[in-house]
Write a protein that holds these residues in place. Structure first.
Motif, PDB file in Angstrom:
ATOM      1  N   LEU A   1      26.600  26.476   8.745  1.00  0.00           N
ATOM      2  CA  LEU A   1      25.240  25.710   8.624  1.00  0.00           C
ATOM      3  C   LEU A   1      23.966  26.666   8.861  1.00  0.00           C
ATOM      4  CD1 LEU A   1      24.272  22.759   7.892  1.00  0.00           C
ATOM      5  CD2 LEU A   1      24.112  22.533  10.136  1.00  0.00           C
ATOM      6  N   SER A   2      23.070  26.605   7.715  1.00  0.00           N
ATOM      7  CA  SER A   2      22.002  27.382   8.205  1.00  0.00           C
ATOM      8  C   SER A   2      20.776  27.044   9.220  1.00  0.00           C
ATOM      9  CB  SER A   2      21.212  27.855   6.785  1.00  0.00           C
ATOM     10  OG  SER A   2      20.730  26.618   6.599  1.00  0.00           O
ATOM     11  N   ASP A   3      20.177  27.887   9.973  1.00  0.00           N
ATOM     12  CA  ASP A   3      19.133  27.403  10.837  1.00  0.00           C
ATOM     13  C   ASP A   3      18.118  26.401  10.039  1.00  0.00           C
ATOM     14  OD1 ASP A   3      20.376  28.948  12.783  1.00  0.00           O
ATOM     15  OD2 ASP A   3      18.944  30.283  12.715  1.00  0.00           O
ATOM     16  N   ALA A   4      18.016  26.766   8.774  1.00  0.00           N
ATOM     17  CA  ALA A   4      16.977  25.844   8.122  1.00  0.00           C
ATOM     18  C   ALA A   4      17.329  24.336   7.850  1.00  0.00           C
ATOM     19  CB  ALA A   4      16.532  26.480   6.729  1.00  0.00           C
ATOM     20  N   ASP A   5      18.539  24.487   7.413  1.00  0.00           N
ATOM     21  CA  ASP A   5      19.259  23.045   7.475  1.00  0.00           C
ATOM     22  C   ASP A   5      19.551  22.236   8.538  1.00  0.00           C
ATOM     23  OD1 ASP A   5      19.399  23.450   4.635  1.00  0.00           O
ATOM     24  OD2 ASP A   5      21.547  23.954   4.618  1.00  0.00           O
ATOM     25  N   TRP A   6      19.785  22.989   9.694  1.00  0.00           N
ATOM     26  CA  TRP A   6      19.779  22.217  10.754  1.00  0.00           C
ATOM     27  C   TRP A   6      18.530  21.584  11.506  1.00  0.00           C
ATOM     28  CZ3 TRP A   6      22.917  20.363  14.665  1.00  0.00           C
ATOM     29  CH2 TRP A   6      22.375  20.116  16.096  1.00  0.00           C
ATOM     30  N   GLU A   7      17.543  22.486  11.498  1.00  0.00           N
ATOM     31  CA  GLU A   7      16.223  22.334  11.885  1.00  0.00           C
ATOM     32  C   GLU A   7      15.240  21.284  10.946  1.00  0.00           C
ATOM     33  OE1 GLU A   7      14.427  26.198  11.994  1.00  0.00           O
ATOM     34  OE2 GLU A   7      15.439  26.692  13.763  1.00  0.00           O
ATOM     35  N   GLN A   8      15.587  21.285   9.663  1.00  0.00           N
ATOM     36  CA  GLN A   8      14.997  20.495   8.722  1.00  0.00           C
ATOM     37  C   GLN A   8      15.453  18.786   8.900  1.00  0.00           C
ATOM     38  OE1 GLN A   8      15.057  21.680   4.452  1.00  0.00           O
ATOM     39  NE2 GLN A   8      13.327  19.998   4.128  1.00  0.00           N
ATOM     40  N   VAL A   9      16.788  18.596   8.980  1.00  0.00           N
ATOM     41  CA  VAL A   9      17.329  17.442   9.102  1.00  0.00           C
ATOM     42  C   VAL A   9      16.872  16.943  10.509  1.00  0.00           C
ATOM     43  CG1 VAL A   9      19.491  16.281   9.651  1.00  0.00           C
ATOM     44  CG2 VAL A   9      19.185  17.874   7.720  1.00  0.00           C
ATOM     45  N   LEU A  10      16.885  17.780  11.738  1.00  0.00           N
ATOM     46  CA  LEU A  10      16.310  17.300  12.883  1.00  0.00           C
ATOM     47  C   LEU A  10      15.023  16.826  12.756  1.00  0.00           C
ATOM     48  CD1 LEU A  10      17.940  16.863  15.528  1.00  0.00           C
ATOM     49  CD2 LEU A  10      19.354  18.243  13.878  1.00  0.00           C
ATOM     50  N   ARG A  11      14.030  17.652  12.088  1.00  0.00           N
ATOM     51  CA  ARG A  11      12.608  17.353  11.918  1.00  0.00           C
ATOM     52  C   ARG A  11      12.385  16.053  11.511  1.00  0.00           C
ATOM     53  NH1 ARG A  11       8.757  18.440   8.110  1.00  0.00           N
ATOM     54  NH2 ARG A  11      10.241  19.547   7.088  1.00  0.00           N
ATOM     55  N   THR A  12      13.222  15.960  10.347  1.00  0.00           N
ATOM     56  CA  THR A  12      12.884  14.610   9.236  1.00  0.00           C
ATOM     57  C   THR A  12      13.511  13.288  10.151  1.00  0.00           C
ATOM     58  OG1 THR A  12      12.684  15.806   7.461  1.00  0.00           O
ATOM     59  CG2 THR A  12      13.078  13.325   7.274  1.00  0.00           C
TER      60      THR A  12
ATOM     61  N   GLY B   1      14.748   9.600   5.867  1.00  0.00           N
ATOM     62  CA  GLY B   1      16.046  10.783   6.170  1.00  0.00           C
ATOM     63  C   GLY B   1      16.249  11.534   5.275  1.00  0.00           C
ATOM     64  N   ILE B   2      17.056  12.641   5.442  1.00  0.00           N
ATOM     65  CA  ILE B   2      17.484  13.675   4.699  1.00  0.00           C
ATOM     66  C   ILE B   2      19.005  14.050   4.963  1.00  0.00           C
ATOM     67  CG2 ILE B   2      15.195  14.550   3.799  1.00  0.00           C
ATOM     68  CD1 ILE B   2      15.748  16.843   5.623  1.00  0.00           C
TER      69      ILE B   2
ATOM     70  N   LEU C   1       0.848  -1.171   0.118  1.00  0.00           N
ATOM     71  CA  LEU C   1       0.092   0.009  -0.206  1.00  0.00           C
ATOM     72  C   LEU C   1       1.040   1.362   0.264  1.00  0.00           C
ATOM     73  CD1 LEU C   1      -2.941   1.171   0.400  1.00  0.00           C
ATOM     74  CD2 LEU C   1      -2.188   1.120   2.872  1.00  0.00           C
ATOM     75  N   LEU C   2       0.477   2.418  -0.766  1.00  0.00           N
ATOM     76  CA  LEU C   2       1.334   3.571  -0.890  1.00  0.00           C
ATOM     77  C   LEU C   2       0.734   4.528  -0.022  1.00  0.00           C
ATOM     78  CD1 LEU C   2       2.022   4.038  -4.728  1.00  0.00           C
ATOM     79  CD2 LEU C   2       3.589   3.262  -2.994  1.00  0.00           C
ATOM     80  N   VAL C   3       1.513   5.068   0.987  1.00  0.00           N
ATOM     81  CA  VAL C   3       1.054   6.229   1.974  1.00  0.00           C
ATOM     82  C   VAL C   3       2.024   7.224   1.790  1.00  0.00           C
ATOM     83  CG1 VAL C   3      -0.427   4.560   3.659  1.00  0.00           C
ATOM     84  CG2 VAL C   3       2.093   4.889   3.668  1.00  0.00           C
ATOM     85  N   ARG C   4       1.439   8.189   1.325  1.00  0.00           N
ATOM     86  CA  ARG C   4       2.310   9.558   1.263  1.00  0.00           C
ATOM     87  C   ARG C   4       2.223  10.495   2.511  1.00  0.00           C
ATOM     88  NH1 ARG C   4       2.218  14.879  -1.029  1.00  0.00           N
ATOM     89  NH2 ARG C   4       3.858  15.629  -2.272  1.00  0.00           N
ATOM     90  N   GLY C   5       3.488  11.049   2.778  1.00  0.00           N
ATOM     91  CA  GLY C   5       3.342  12.027   3.917  1.00  0.00           C
ATOM     92  C   GLY C   5       4.620  12.477   4.251  1.00  0.00           C
ATOM     93  N   ASP C   6       4.854  13.700   5.101  1.00  0.00           N
ATOM     94  CA  ASP C   6       6.119  14.046   5.564  1.00  0.00           C
ATOM     95  C   ASP C   6       6.081  13.582   7.038  1.00  0.00           C
ATOM     96  OD1 ASP C   6       8.225  15.377   6.610  1.00  0.00           O
ATOM     97  OD2 ASP C   6       7.782  17.239   5.436  1.00  0.00           O
ATOM     98  N   VAL C   7       7.000  12.733   7.550  1.00  0.00           N
ATOM     99  CA  VAL C   7       7.231  12.195   8.670  1.00  0.00           C
ATOM    100  C   VAL C   7       7.275  13.268   9.944  1.00  0.00           C
ATOM    101  CG1 VAL C   7       7.705   9.773   8.043  1.00  0.00           C
ATOM    102  CG2 VAL C   7       9.512  11.543   8.508  1.00  0.00           C
TER     103      VAL C   7
END
Length: 246
Positions: A99-110, A89-90, A55-61
């Motif tokens: 390292l930008s705040d965005a790149d830090w936060e996005q990796v930790l979030r994912t 993972g990303i 089954l395919l399930v799409r979403g951002d973890v």
């Protein structure tokens, strides 16, 4: 026994190999993906080819609402989730000083928040059924560190701590939580590297080669099985001996 499994980040590479291996073991597998629909459908086709049901399930973890929708879709189609593999993972590499705040936060979030959101959601049904398997896919970088990957290494190191804490919380309900730690694995992500860099990665391991996605999938499939019922809170390297040091 056939179980209901969710594999996040299952559209390619290690995640795809895990999804197919679990299907070969007789489980019904939900293929989680955020982007790359064609690749996810390829995983679904491979599951069908081994006689499995997917089954395919799409979403951002990394988005709690997406996680809830993904699990609800699986429960509606297959029933309660009994096996969870947190593989999504990303990477957003860069030296810490730039390292930008965005790149830090996005990796930790994912890579860290996402596995927690998924585990918390899966545990609702596992605790009621008094059975479950959660396998987190870490990285050798989480054990050794890596220049230019402070965000990724921090997330993967945190995943090990999360694994051990969750394992203690749910062990009494016949639920195990473990982490598999791959070393350099030959996936399409590495196809862009030079032959020299690929050779360097191979030399990192005492076995003098990179691993394969199917070798990681074999470790995950074992930890998700009935045979691994007395293994929890562990960190299992699949790295050709890199973590031995020396």
């Amino acid at each position: 026994m056939s179980r209901v499994a969710v594999v996040t980040g299952a559209s390619r590479g290690i995640g795809q190999a895990i999804a197919v291996a679990l299907a070969e073991a007789g489980h019904r597998v939900a293929v989680g993906y955020r982007s790359g629909g064609p690749a996810a459908r390829e995983t679904l086709d491979l599951i069908s080819q081994v006689g499995g049901e997917g089954l395919l399930v799409r979403g951002d973890v990394g988005v709690r609402a997406d996680v809830d929708e993904m699990f609800t879709a699986v429960e509606d189609a297959f029933g309660p989730v009994e096996l969870l593999v947190n593989n999504a993972g990303i990477v957003r590499d860069g030296l810490a000083v730039t390292l930008s705040d965005a790149d830090w936060e996005q990796v930790l979030r994912t890579n860290l928040h996402g596995p927690f959101y998924c585990a918390r959601r899966a545990l609702r049904g596992m605790l009621r059924r008094r059975w479950g398997r959660i396998v987190n896919v870490g990285s050798i970088v989480g054990l050794l560190g890596s220049t230019g990957q402070v965000n990724y290494a921090s997330a993967k190191a945190g995943l090990i701590g999360m694994t051990r804490s969750l394992a203690r919380e749910v062990a009494g309900r016949n639920i195990t939580v473990n982490t598999v730690v791959p070393g350099p694995i030959g996936t399409e992500i590495l196809s862009e590297l030079s032959p020299e860099r690929l050779a360097e990665l191979s030399r990192m391991a005492p076995m003098n080669r990179m691993g394969t996605p199917t070798e990681v999938a074999a470790a995950v499939t074992f930890l998700a099985s009935e045979a691994a019922a007395f293994i929890t809170g562990t960190t299992l390297p699949v790295d050709g001996g890199i973590s031995m040091g020396g």
